[in-house]
Scaffold this motif. Structure first.
Motif, PDB file in Angstrom:
ATOM      1  N   LEU A 112     -20.704 -41.274  20.566  1.00 31.36           N
ATOM      2  CA  LEU A 112     -19.922 -41.977  21.596  1.00 31.36           C
ATOM      3  C   LEU A 112     -20.730 -42.913  22.507  1.00 31.36           C
ATOM      4  O   LEU A 112     -20.268 -44.024  22.785  1.00 31.36           O
ATOM      5  CB  LEU A 112     -19.107 -40.982  22.443  1.00 31.36           C
ATOM      6  CG  LEU A 112     -17.925 -40.324  21.710  1.00 31.36           C
ATOM      7  CD1 LEU A 112     -17.187 -39.380  22.657  1.00 31.36           C
ATOM      8  CD2 LEU A 112     -16.962 -41.361  21.143  1.00 31.36           C
ATOM      9  N   PRO A 113     -21.917 -42.505  22.990  1.00 28.18           N
ATOM     10  CA  PRO A 113     -22.651 -43.430  23.869  1.00 28.18           C
ATOM     11  C   PRO A 113     -22.866 -44.808  23.225  1.00 28.18           C
ATOM     12  O   PRO A 113     -22.660 -45.841  23.866  1.00 28.18           O
ATOM     13  CB  PRO A 113     -23.975 -42.704  24.124  1.00 28.18           C
ATOM     14  CG  PRO A 113     -23.635 -41.245  23.962  1.00 28.18           C
ATOM     15  CD  PRO A 113     -22.596 -41.194  22.870  1.00 28.18           C
ATOM     16  N   LEU A 118     -12.615 -42.108  21.677  1.00 28.35           N
ATOM     17  CA  LEU A 118     -12.989 -43.428  22.199  1.00 28.35           C
ATOM     18  C   LEU A 118     -12.006 -43.943  23.241  1.00 28.35           C
ATOM     19  O   LEU A 118     -12.324 -44.854  24.009  1.00 28.35           O
ATOM     20  CB  LEU A 118     -13.050 -44.445  21.054  1.00 28.35           C
ATOM     21  CG  LEU A 118     -14.324 -44.505  20.231  1.00 28.35           C
ATOM     22  CD1 LEU A 118     -14.128 -45.487  19.078  1.00 28.35           C
ATOM     23  CD2 LEU A 118     -15.504 -44.940  21.095  1.00 28.35           C
ATOM     24  N   GLY A 119     -10.788 -43.402  23.221  1.00 30.43           N
ATOM     25  CA  GLY A 119      -9.755 -43.921  24.117  1.00 30.43           C
ATOM     26  C   GLY A 119      -9.254 -45.292  23.666  1.00 30.43           C
ATOM     27  O   GLY A 119      -8.738 -46.076  24.452  1.00 30.43           O
ATOM     28  N   VAL A 120      -9.409 -45.572  22.373  1.00 26.11           N
ATOM     29  CA  VAL A 120      -8.957 -46.840  21.783  1.00 26.11           C
ATOM     30  C   VAL A 120      -8.280 -46.487  20.458  1.00 26.11           C
ATOM     31  O   VAL A 120      -8.773 -45.618  19.736  1.00 26.11           O
ATOM     32  CB  VAL A 120     -10.161 -47.770  21.473  1.00 26.11           C
ATOM     33  CG1 VAL A 120      -9.714 -49.049  20.779  1.00 26.11           C
ATOM     34  CG2 VAL A 120     -10.949 -48.079  22.725  1.00 26.11           C
ATOM     35  N   GLU A 121      -7.178 -47.155  20.152  1.00 27.44           N
ATOM     36  CA  GLU A 121      -6.532 -46.878  18.870  1.00 27.44           C
ATOM     37  C   GLU A 121      -7.365 -47.473  17.735  1.00 27.44           C
ATOM     38  O   GLU A 121      -7.536 -48.696  17.659  1.00 27.44           O
ATOM     39  CB  GLU A 121      -5.121 -47.460  18.864  1.00 27.44           C
ATOM     40  CG  GLU A 121      -4.230 -46.742  17.873  1.00 27.44           C
ATOM     41  CD  GLU A 121      -2.843 -47.350  17.804  1.00 27.44           C
ATOM     42  OE1 GLU A 121      -2.431 -47.739  16.696  1.00 27.44           O
ATOM     43  OE2 GLU A 121      -2.207 -47.459  18.881  1.00 27.44           O
ATOM     44  N   PRO A 125     -12.461 -58.573  20.446  1.00 25.28           N
ATOM     45  CA  PRO A 125     -13.332 -57.770  21.309  1.00 25.28           C
ATOM     46  C   PRO A 125     -12.596 -56.519  21.799  1.00 25.28           C
ATOM     47  O   PRO A 125     -11.424 -56.598  22.182  1.00 25.28           O
ATOM     48  CB  PRO A 125     -13.653 -58.712  22.480  1.00 25.28           C
ATOM     49  CG  PRO A 125     -13.526 -60.075  21.892  1.00 25.28           C
ATOM     50  CD  PRO A 125     -12.457 -59.988  20.841  1.00 25.28           C
ATOM     51  N   GLY A 126     -13.268 -55.392  21.766  1.00 22.79           N
ATOM     52  CA  GLY A 126     -12.667 -54.139  22.230  1.00 22.79           C
ATOM     53  C   GLY A 126     -11.925 -53.383  21.145  1.00 22.79           C
ATOM     54  O   GLY A 126     -11.501 -52.246  21.356  1.00 22.79           O
ATOM     55  N   GLU A 127     -11.749 -54.021  19.976  1.00 22.61           N
ATOM     56  CA  GLU A 127     -11.031 -53.344  18.887  1.00 22.61           C
ATOM     57  C   GLU A 127     -12.002 -52.600  17.955  1.00 22.61           C
ATOM     58  O   GLU A 127     -13.191 -52.928  17.879  1.00 22.61           O
ATOM     59  CB  GLU A 127     -10.184 -54.346  18.096  1.00 22.61           C
ATOM     60  CG  GLU A 127      -9.024 -54.875  18.942  1.00 22.61           C
ATOM     61  CD  GLU A 127      -8.011 -55.719  18.166  1.00 22.61           C
ATOM     62  OE1 GLU A 127      -6.867 -55.779  18.625  1.00 22.61           O
ATOM     63  OE2 GLU A 127      -8.371 -56.308  17.114  1.00 22.61           O
ATOM     64  N   VAL A 128     -11.431 -51.620  17.259  1.00 20.28           N
ATOM     65  CA  VAL A 128     -12.257 -50.737  16.428  1.00 20.28           C
ATOM     66  C   VAL A 128     -11.644 -50.566  15.040  1.00 20.28           C
ATOM     67  O   VAL A 128     -10.447 -50.316  14.916  1.00 20.28           O
ATOM     68  CB  VAL A 128     -12.382 -49.333  17.081  1.00 20.28           C
ATOM     69  CG1 VAL A 128     -13.336 -48.452  16.284  1.00 20.28           C
ATOM     70  CG2 VAL A 128     -12.820 -49.421  18.533  1.00 20.28           C
TER      71      VAL A 128
END
Ligand code: 3PG
Ligand code: MG
Length: 222
Positions: A40-41, A83-86, A105-108
């Motif tokens: 995670l970090p 991650l708190g991201v879908e 940006p910000g997507e996974v």
């Protein structure tokens, strides 16, 4: 040497090799998420900078064949929650260029199990070492391993190696892929940095006699 702290991921796509070879129960639920938490970090730093994330891993030993039992689709929800991201899922790790290109940006994006391709491990399939044709088969596999690594590399602007549990393997995603990035665009993640430092500290100031005890979660293979 580039480090993850120095690198600004804003507007960049990062492909990160993690070790999400987590133990699953009969229902495909994770029984120990240490390895997900361990990454995670690194993953959060990339997102916080404004980067897009492509996560890749192996799971189990599917030996170069697609096997639902080892599908990383089973961990998408857990990674999303952590991650708190879908997290989006690419069902074929070698055919993910469109999904990777579309990332903002910000997507996974999580890629399907790398070991569904024998190229990940780079060992020729269906042929014994004793076979006279083995050496040629090995050469051919090494060549297609390079192509496989190049494909993975093509998804991203930079490469981060944070798969500590798999760092002893010279595989397409842990080693060969690094050849396709220059020194300023490849680096270790925080988990790798931490573990390398811990070993360095022990070995720097060693008092003999010295005993090292190492372990893992799957005692059966240790
Ligand atoms: C492990 O759990 O041992 C690591 O994820 C590496 O997997 P491997 O032993 O199947 O290469
Ligand atoms: Mg192992």
């Amino acid at each position: 040497m580039m480090t993850i702290d120095k690198f600004n991921f804003a507007g960049k796509k990062a492909i990160v090799r993690v070790d999400f070879n987590v133990p699953l129960n009969e229902e495909g639920k994770i029984t120990d998420d240490t390895r997900i938490r361990g990454a995670l970090p690194t993953l959060k730093k990339i997102l916080a900078d404004g980067g897009a994330l492509i996560i890749m891993s192996h799971m189990g030993k599917p030996k170069g064949k697609v096997n639902a039992k080892y599908s990383l689709s089973q961990i998408v929800d857990a990674v999303s929650a952590a991650l708190g991201v879908e997290v989006k899922f690419a069902p074929d790790c070698a055919k993910a260029s469109e999904a990777a290109a579309a990332l903002k940006p910000g997507e996974v994006l999580l890629l399907e199990n790398l070991r569904f391709y024998p190229e990940e491990e780079g060992k020729p399939v269906g042929i014994e070492k004793e076979d006279p044709a083995y050496e040629d088969a090995k050469k051919a596999m090494k060549a297609s391993q390079k192509e496989f690594a190049k494909t993975l590399a093509s998804y991203a602007d930079c490469y981060v190696m944070d798969a500590f549990g798999t760092a002893h393997r010279k595989h397409a995603s842990t080693a060969v892929i690094a050849d396709y990035f220059d020194a300023d665009h490849k680096m270790l993640g925080y988990l790798m940095e931490k573990e390398v430092k811990a070993v360095d500290n022990v070995l720097k100031d060693i008092k003999r006699p010295f005993t090292a005890i190492m372990g893992g979660s799957k005692v059966s293979t240790k």
